[in-house]
Motif scaffolding. Structure first.
Motif, PDB file in Angstrom:
ATOM      1  N   ASP A  28     -21.162 -51.711 -39.044  1.00  0.00           N
ATOM      2  CA  ASP A  28     -21.567 -50.699 -38.065  1.00  0.00           C
ATOM      3  C   ASP A  28     -20.383 -50.392 -37.142  1.00  0.00           C
ATOM      4  O   ASP A  28     -19.846 -51.299 -36.508  1.00  0.00           O
ATOM      5  N   PRO A  29     -19.974 -49.122 -37.049  1.00  0.00           N
ATOM      6  CA  PRO A  29     -18.832 -48.798 -36.192  1.00  0.00           C
ATOM      7  C   PRO A  29     -19.155 -48.850 -34.706  1.00  0.00           C
ATOM      8  O   PRO A  29     -18.252 -48.858 -33.879  1.00  0.00           O
ATOM      9  N   GLY A  30     -20.416 -48.867 -34.341  1.00  0.00           N
ATOM     10  CA  GLY A  30     -20.809 -49.045 -32.950  1.00  0.00           C
ATOM     11  C   GLY A  30     -20.750 -47.795 -32.095  1.00  0.00           C
ATOM     12  O   GLY A  30     -20.360 -46.715 -32.527  1.00  0.00           O
ATOM     13  N   GLN A  31     -21.123 -47.989 -30.844  1.00  0.00           N
ATOM     14  CA  GLN A  31     -21.209 -46.888 -29.886  1.00  0.00           C
ATOM     15  C   GLN A  31     -19.839 -46.300 -29.565  1.00  0.00           C
ATOM     16  O   GLN A  31     -19.710 -45.100 -29.340  1.00  0.00           O
ATOM     17  N   GLU A  32     -18.816 -47.126 -29.535  1.00  0.00           N
ATOM     18  CA  GLU A  32     -17.471 -46.627 -29.216  1.00  0.00           C
ATOM     19  C   GLU A  32     -17.031 -45.561 -30.220  1.00  0.00           C
ATOM     20  O   GLU A  32     -16.400 -44.574 -29.857  1.00  0.00           O
ATOM     21  N   PHE A  33     -17.387 -45.756 -31.496  1.00  0.00           N
ATOM     22  CA  PHE A  33     -17.079 -44.753 -32.517  1.00  0.00           C
ATOM     23  C   PHE A  33     -17.748 -43.428 -32.185  1.00  0.00           C
ATOM     24  O   PHE A  33     -17.128 -42.367 -32.286  1.00  0.00           O
ATOM     25  N   LEU A  34     -19.025 -43.488 -31.785  1.00  0.00           N
ATOM     26  CA  LEU A  34     -19.751 -42.257 -31.446  1.00  0.00           C
ATOM     27  C   LEU A  34     -19.122 -41.545 -30.256  1.00  0.00           C
ATOM     28  O   LEU A  34     -18.958 -40.320 -30.268  1.00  0.00           O
ATOM     29  N   LEU A  35     -18.757 -42.304 -29.242  1.00  0.00           N
ATOM     30  CA  LEU A  35     -18.135 -41.695 -28.065  1.00  0.00           C
ATOM     31  C   LEU A  35     -16.806 -41.026 -28.419  1.00  0.00           C
ATOM     32  O   LEU A  35     -16.509 -39.922 -27.958  1.00  0.00           O
ATOM     33  N   GLU A  36     -16.023 -41.700 -29.246  1.00  0.00           N
ATOM     34  CA  GLU A  36     -14.742 -41.123 -29.667  1.00  0.00           C
ATOM     35  C   GLU A  36     -14.956 -39.883 -30.532  1.00  0.00           C
ATOM     36  O   GLU A  36     -14.240 -38.896 -30.409  1.00  0.00           O
ATOM     37  N   LEU A  37     -15.957 -39.923 -31.402  1.00  0.00           N
ATOM     38  CA  LEU A  37     -16.281 -38.768 -32.238  1.00  0.00           C
ATOM     39  C   LEU A  37     -16.672 -37.568 -31.380  1.00  0.00           C
ATOM     40  O   LEU A  37     -16.222 -36.446 -31.618  1.00  0.00           O
ATOM     41  N   ILE A  38     -17.477 -37.803 -30.364  1.00  0.00           N
ATOM     42  CA  ILE A  38     -17.878 -36.724 -29.462  1.00  0.00           C
ATOM     43  C   ILE A  38     -16.657 -36.176 -28.731  1.00  0.00           C
ATOM     44  O   ILE A  38     -16.487 -34.957 -28.617  1.00  0.00           O
ATOM     45  N   ARG A  39     -15.792 -37.069 -28.250  1.00  0.00           N
ATOM     46  CA  ARG A  39     -14.572 -36.608 -27.553  1.00  0.00           C
ATOM     47  C   ARG A  39     -13.683 -35.776 -28.465  1.00  0.00           C
ATOM     48  O   ARG A  39     -13.141 -34.755 -28.055  1.00  0.00           O
ATOM     49  N   LYS A  40     -13.521 -36.211 -29.697  1.00  0.00           N
ATOM     50  CA  LYS A  40     -12.610 -35.537 -30.627  1.00  0.00           C
ATOM     51  C   LYS A  40     -13.218 -34.303 -31.285  1.00  0.00           C
ATOM     52  O   LYS A  40     -12.509 -33.333 -31.535  1.00  0.00           O
ATOM     53  N   SER A  41     -14.524 -34.346 -31.588  1.00  0.00           N
ATOM     54  CA  SER A  41     -15.101 -33.295 -32.431  1.00  0.00           C
ATOM     55  C   SER A  41     -16.322 -32.595 -31.848  1.00  0.00           C
ATOM     56  O   SER A  41     -16.865 -31.700 -32.489  1.00  0.00           O
ATOM     57  N   GLY A  42     -16.765 -32.988 -30.688  1.00  0.00           N
ATOM     58  CA  GLY A  42     -17.962 -32.389 -30.098  1.00  0.00           C
ATOM     59  C   GLY A  42     -17.835 -30.898 -29.863  1.00  0.00           C
ATOM     60  O   GLY A  42     -18.759 -30.121 -30.161  1.00  0.00           O
ATOM     61  N   GLU A  43     -16.699 -30.474 -29.348  1.00  0.00           N
ATOM     62  CA  GLU A  43     -16.474 -29.044 -29.090  1.00  0.00           C
ATOM     63  C   GLU A  43     -16.478 -28.251 -30.393  1.00  0.00           C
ATOM     64  O   GLU A  43     -17.062 -27.165 -30.474  1.00  0.00           O
ATOM     65  N   GLU A  44     -15.852 -28.794 -31.408  1.00  0.00           N
ATOM     66  CA  GLU A  44     -15.834 -28.120 -32.712  1.00  0.00           C
ATOM     67  C   GLU A  44     -17.249 -28.019 -33.294  1.00  0.00           C
ATOM     68  O   GLU A  44     -17.626 -26.985 -33.846  1.00  0.00           O
ATOM     69  N   PHE A  45     -18.034 -29.088 -33.155  1.00  0.00           N
ATOM     70  CA  PHE A  45     -19.419 -29.043 -33.622  1.00  0.00           C
ATOM     71  C   PHE A  45     -20.167 -27.915 -32.921  1.00  0.00           C
ATOM     72  O   PHE A  45     -20.871 -27.137 -33.554  1.00  0.00           O
ATOM     73  N   ARG A  46     -20.016 -27.829 -31.602  1.00  0.00           N
ATOM     74  CA  ARG A  46     -20.724 -26.800 -30.819  1.00  0.00           C
ATOM     75  C   ARG A  46     -20.332 -25.406 -31.280  1.00  0.00           C
ATOM     76  O   ARG A  46     -21.192 -24.551 -31.516  1.00  0.00           O
ATOM     77  N   ARG A  47     -19.035 -25.169 -31.445  1.00  0.00           N
ATOM     78  CA  ARG A  47     -18.568 -23.846 -31.900  1.00  0.00           C
ATOM     79  C   ARG A  47     -19.116 -23.508 -33.283  1.00  0.00           C
ATOM     80  O   ARG A  47     -19.589 -22.394 -33.512  1.00  0.00           O
ATOM     81  N   ASN A  48     -19.057 -24.474 -34.193  1.00  0.00           N
ATOM     82  CA  ASN A  48     -19.558 -24.240 -35.548  1.00  0.00           C
ATOM     83  C   ASN A  48     -21.060 -24.006 -35.559  1.00  0.00           C
ATOM     84  O   ASN A  48     -21.555 -23.152 -36.295  1.00  0.00           O
TER      85      ASN A  48
END
Length: 65
Positions: A28-48
């Motif tokens: 399990d990559p844990g919560q830190e992975f999710l937070l980093e994913l949101i920081r790196k890719s959250g804006e791109e997800f929203r735009r898409n």
């Protein structure tokens, strides 16, 4: 497009990405992975997401900044 629909789609995206990363790592990559994913890719997800659902909107982009 409503906010609840957007949040459900984003949660699903996060769960899939976390599962894929867990398979890659073998744990399990844990919560830190999710937070980093949101920081790196959250804006791109929203735009898409907005681009894919813009045809459903008749009153403009309710999720944009």
């Amino acid at each position: 497009m409503d906010f609840e629909e957007y949040m459900k789609a984003q949660i699903h995206w996060l769960e899939v990405e976390k599962w894929l990363e867990g398979e890659r790592r073998g744990s399990d990559p844990g919560q830190e992975f999710l937070l980093e994913l949101i920081r790196k890719s959250g804006e791109e997800f929203r735009r898409n997401y907005i681009a894919a659902h813009s045809a459903d909107q008749s009153h403009g982009d309710e999720l944009s900044e």
